[in-house]
Write a protein that holds these residues in place. Structure first.
Motif, PDB file in Angstrom:
ATOM      1  N   TRP A   1     153.835  55.767  81.101  1.00  0.00           N
ATOM      2  CA  TRP A   1     153.245  56.412  79.927  1.00  0.00           C
ATOM      3  C   TRP A   1     153.501  55.515  78.720  1.00  0.00           C
ATOM      4  O   TRP A   1     154.481  54.765  78.687  1.00  0.00           O
ATOM      5  CB  TRP A   1     153.902  57.767  79.662  1.00  0.00           C
TER       6      TRP A   1
ATOM      7  N   PHE B   1     154.961  55.090  75.041  1.00  0.00           N
ATOM      8  CA  PHE B   1     156.192  55.716  74.555  1.00  0.00           C
ATOM      9  C   PHE B   1     156.591  55.101  73.219  1.00  0.00           C
ATOM     10  O   PHE B   1     156.368  53.915  72.977  1.00  0.00           O
ATOM     11  CB  PHE B   1     157.316  55.492  75.567  1.00  0.00           C
TER      12      PHE B   1
ATOM     13  N   THR C   1     156.220  51.387  76.413  1.00  0.00           N
ATOM     14  CA  THR C   1     155.958  52.171  77.622  1.00  0.00           C
ATOM     15  C   THR C   1     157.274  52.674  78.198  1.00  0.00           C
ATOM     16  O   THR C   1     158.355  52.152  77.893  1.00  0.00           O
ATOM     17  CB  THR C   1     155.225  51.345  78.693  1.00  0.00           C
TER      18      THR C   1
ATOM     19  N   VAL D   1     158.100  57.615  83.510  1.00  0.00           N
ATOM     20  CA  VAL D   1     158.346  59.048  83.669  1.00  0.00           C
ATOM     21  C   VAL D   1     158.568  59.315  85.155  1.00  0.00           C
ATOM     22  O   VAL D   1     157.883  58.732  85.995  1.00  0.00           O
ATOM     23  CB  VAL D   1     157.129  59.837  83.120  1.00  0.00           C
TER      24      VAL D   1
ATOM     25  N   SER E   1     164.247  54.382  83.311  1.00  0.00           N
ATOM     26  CA  SER E   1     163.112  54.619  82.415  1.00  0.00           C
ATOM     27  C   SER E   1     162.491  53.312  81.930  1.00  0.00           C
ATOM     28  O   SER E   1     161.351  53.291  81.460  1.00  0.00           O
ATOM     29  CB  SER E   1     163.557  55.444  81.206  1.00  0.00           C
TER      30      SER E   1
ATOM     31  N   TYR F   1     155.316  60.582  73.801  1.00  0.00           N
ATOM     32  CA  TYR F   1     154.689  60.087  75.031  1.00  0.00           C
ATOM     33  C   TYR F   1     153.173  60.242  74.892  1.00  0.00           C
ATOM     34  O   TYR F   1     152.677  61.178  74.267  1.00  0.00           O
ATOM     35  CB  TYR F   1     155.118  60.908  76.240  1.00  0.00           C
ATOM     36  N   ARG F   2     152.438  59.346  75.545  1.00  0.00           N
ATOM     37  CA  ARG F   2     150.969  59.411  75.498  1.00  0.00           C
ATOM     38  C   ARG F   2     150.408  58.849  76.802  1.00  0.00           C
ATOM     39  O   ARG F   2     150.887  57.826  77.314  1.00  0.00           O
ATOM     40  CB  ARG F   2     150.451  58.594  74.303  1.00  0.00           C
ATOM     41  N   ARG F   3     149.382  59.527  77.317  1.00  0.00           N
ATOM     42  CA  ARG F   3     148.767  59.033  78.551  1.00  0.00           C
ATOM     43  C   ARG F   3     147.353  59.599  78.691  1.00  0.00           C
ATOM     44  O   ARG F   3     147.114  60.775  78.399  1.00  0.00           O
ATOM     45  CB  ARG F   3     149.594  59.447  79.773  1.00  0.00           C
TER      46      ARG F   3
END
Length: 626
Positions: free
Chosen positions: A41, A43, A64, A67, A76, A89-91
């Motif tokens: 993801w 980050f 990044t 997860v 991580s 977080y973004r995805r």
């Protein structure tokens, strides 16, 4: 795994690439279609918690992360162990188009989070879809109207974990470094994230309660909605096929209930040594008999009862030889590095002669309970309540919040149907002097006790493990004692025979309401320091750098002599129903595990097992009575 249970780990719809922790995260409520969102993801750290103002919700993030591992952990890819006030977080996620077959336009896509620490907000394509408080319990967002099969959407998650807030942290340190018995923090996502499709009217999590006396399971099936003509069907199976099946209307009750009776010739109890599990399939069908929704599950026929000062499992006195398991790993903190690591911890406990564990200051991921169910490992479920002590004056220093109860109810809902769980422990070591005024601690302790009994009257509940028993009618009483001299330990425990058991006090000031004859056990003892490499220079007890209890043993023979001496006191007491030894593994600076932090051996585990294989006095009395 038995053939009738192999369907409980279906593969994800993820298109072929490897993801960490790929296994199905909810093995008691299994649907065939799902999509694992673990993996890479975008980050970004947000140390000032100003990210929303700075536009982090609406733009790409700077780095990044892998997860479901917390950013403080090595796995991580971040490994930042400083305080993280907020993280983002973004995805991009593409919902499989074939999921439209579930219910056409009425297909609801559910976005599940196993656990995120601590206050979470989730947006999908800029729309807030859920917010949740609590770092140990699961939550879900229904994306209907926001994301449909075939859509590609952007999921953004912000998790806040403020250093100074009063919140349930478990063993996460509120100072920078690992020290004493507190450890590196866990911020943000630390359990699996995943999608699944369901119809608008679908099954919620079934609640399965075994009844050994009537050889039956009560199966309660909460629904999201009722539809005319709908029915529910619960079918129990074993290795020989269908055992029993029951049907009920699903158009008039929001939570239809069924009693599934096991025929006499197919009854097989669940317990240590023979952890038999029945398969359970639950179906929701429409008025024409067409399948609307279905989940696969399992169930164990097991009872827990209180008989005077005895706790009985399936009607027999099974001495609970428990070990304290804190569920930390050096490379991944509170998240198990793999599913095999969860299994390994249970196997290590059993190899050392323990028949169960107290899951300490943490709500373990559900797959641990799945494996405990499969392997016949007894478990006390606990909440990670530390984090609110030292907040007021003496006598008012514990300040638990309302969210303790909300999180705990989410845990009880998740874990009710696991047969391995034989008791509940909402609070731990709530040290506070008892006086003549009611406090927040009194209110929350009683509230969590009553909530637990209401949610699950089938299991015993201890109001608080050690220290402050504030509920007179608590089902179980206990104490914590790290006395290291076996003779002194025996004197300490002798009062149980006279109805005056050892209780935790502060400078001889009471913390608990009076004992009323409940079943009693020592739910923390031992904690014997042992580090063979450092033993030569290890006199005394430097608890900040290398934690253990009492004077350190000089050699391994000293460890075994002390372990046997302390344990024999408890095994030999006919009024003691069990114990919990501290602890399964070393954890960071704690050097009091039976195994090292990396799970390798540091002492002769066979000798630990041999001590515990002795027949306990309560078991001897039970055998004599048969």
């Amino acid at each position: 795994m038995a053939d009738h249970l192999t369907h409980l780990d279906p593969p994800s719809a993820h298109p072929g690439t490897a993801v960490p922790r790929p296994e199905y995260p909810r093995p008691q409520v299994v649907r065939e279609r799902w999509l694992n969102l673990n993996g890479t993801w975008q980050f970004e750290l947000d140390r000032g918690d100003s990210g929303l103002e700075r536009g982090l919700r609406d733009r790409g993030l700077a780095g990044t992360i892998t997860v479901p591992f917390a950013p403080e952990s090595e796995l991580s890819g971040i490994g930042d162990t400083d305080f993280l006030e907020a993280v983002w977080y973004r995805r991009e996620v593409t919902v499989p188009a074939e999921w439209a077959a579930v219910a056409g336009d009425d297909t609801h896509v559910l976005l599940h989070f196993g656990a995120v620490d601590h206050d979470t907000t989730v947006w999908v394509d800029g729309t807030e879809v859920v917010r949740h408080r609590g770092g140990f319990s699961p939550f879900t967002a229904d994306l209907h109207g926001v994301a449909a099969p075939g859509d590609t959407v952007t999921v953004v998650v912000r998790a806040r974990d403020p250093r100074e807030a009063r919140q349930a942290r478990g063993k996460q340190a509120t100072w920078y470094a690992n020290t004493h018995c507190q450890y590196t923090r866990t911020t943000g996502i630390w359990q699996t994230v995943w999608l699944e499709p369901v119809p608008g009217a679908h099954l919620r999590r079934p609640r399965v309660t075994p009844h050994v006396a009537s050889s039956a399971f009560d199966v309660v099936l909460p629904l999201t909605a009722n539809r005319p003509g709908h029915t529910v069907i619960a079918t129990l199976t074993d290795a020989d096929g269908v055992v029993a099946s029951e049907t009920a209307r699903a158009d008039v009750d929001l939570a239809p209930a069924l009693r599934v009776v096991v025929p006499e010739g197919r009854v097989r109890l669940w317990g240590p040594g023979d952890p038999h599990l029945y398969g359970l399939r639950v179906e929701l069908r429409d008025g024409d008999g067409a399948l609307v929704d279905a989940v696969d599950s399992y169930a164990g026929l097991r009872s827990v009862a209180i008989d005077g000062q005895a706790v009985r499992i399936n009607g027999r006195a099974v001495f609970q030889r428990l070990v304290l398991d804190q569920g930390y790993w050096p490379e991944s903190l509170m998240t198990a590095p793999s599913d095999a690591a969860l299994v390994r911890d249970i196997e290590l406990g059993m190899q050392a002669g323990f028949n169960g564990a107290r899951l300490h200051q943490k709500v373990f991921e559900e797959r641990f309970l799945f494996h405990a169910d499969r392997l016949g490992y007894l478990v006390w479920g606990e909440f990670g309540d530390w984090g609110v002590s030292g907040q007021g004056t003496v006598g008012h220093n514990q300040q638990p919040t309302a969210s303790f109860t909300t999180q705990w109810l989410e845990v009880l809902e998740r874990d009710h149907s696991h047969p391995s769980i034989i008791g509940w422990c909402p609070l731990n070591e709530t040290h506070q002097d008892l006086h003549d005024r009611m406090t927040v601690l009194d209110d929350v302790t009683r509230g969590m006790f009553l909530a637990t009994k209401l949610a699950d009257p089938s299991r015993p509940v201890i109001d608080a493990s050690g220290y402050a028993h504030r509920v007179l009618e608590t089902d179980v009483w206990d104490s914590h004692s790290y006395e290291q001299d076996p003779a002194a330990f025996a004197r300490q425990m002798a009062g149980l025979a006279d109805g005056a058991p050892y209780e935790n006090r502060r400078d001889d000031v009471a913390m608990s309401l009076p004992y009323r004859g409940q079943p009693y056990f020592v739910s923390e003892y031992g904690g014997i320091w042992w580090n063979p490499e450092a033993a030569a220079a290890a006199a005394g007890n430097d608890t900040a750098e290398s934690w253990g209890y009492g004077q350190r043993v000089p050699d391994e023979e000293g460890f075994h002599a002390r372990f046997r001496g302390l344990t024999d006191v408890l095994l030999g007491d006919p009024l003691m129903f069990g114990y919990c030894y501290t602890q399964l593994t070393d954890v960071f600076q704690e050097q009091n595990g039976v195994y090292r932090f990396d799970r390798s051996e540091k002492l002769d585990v066979a000798r630990v097992r041999e001590v515990q294989q002795q027949v306990a006095a309560v078991e001897e009395a039970d055998r004599a009575a048969v």
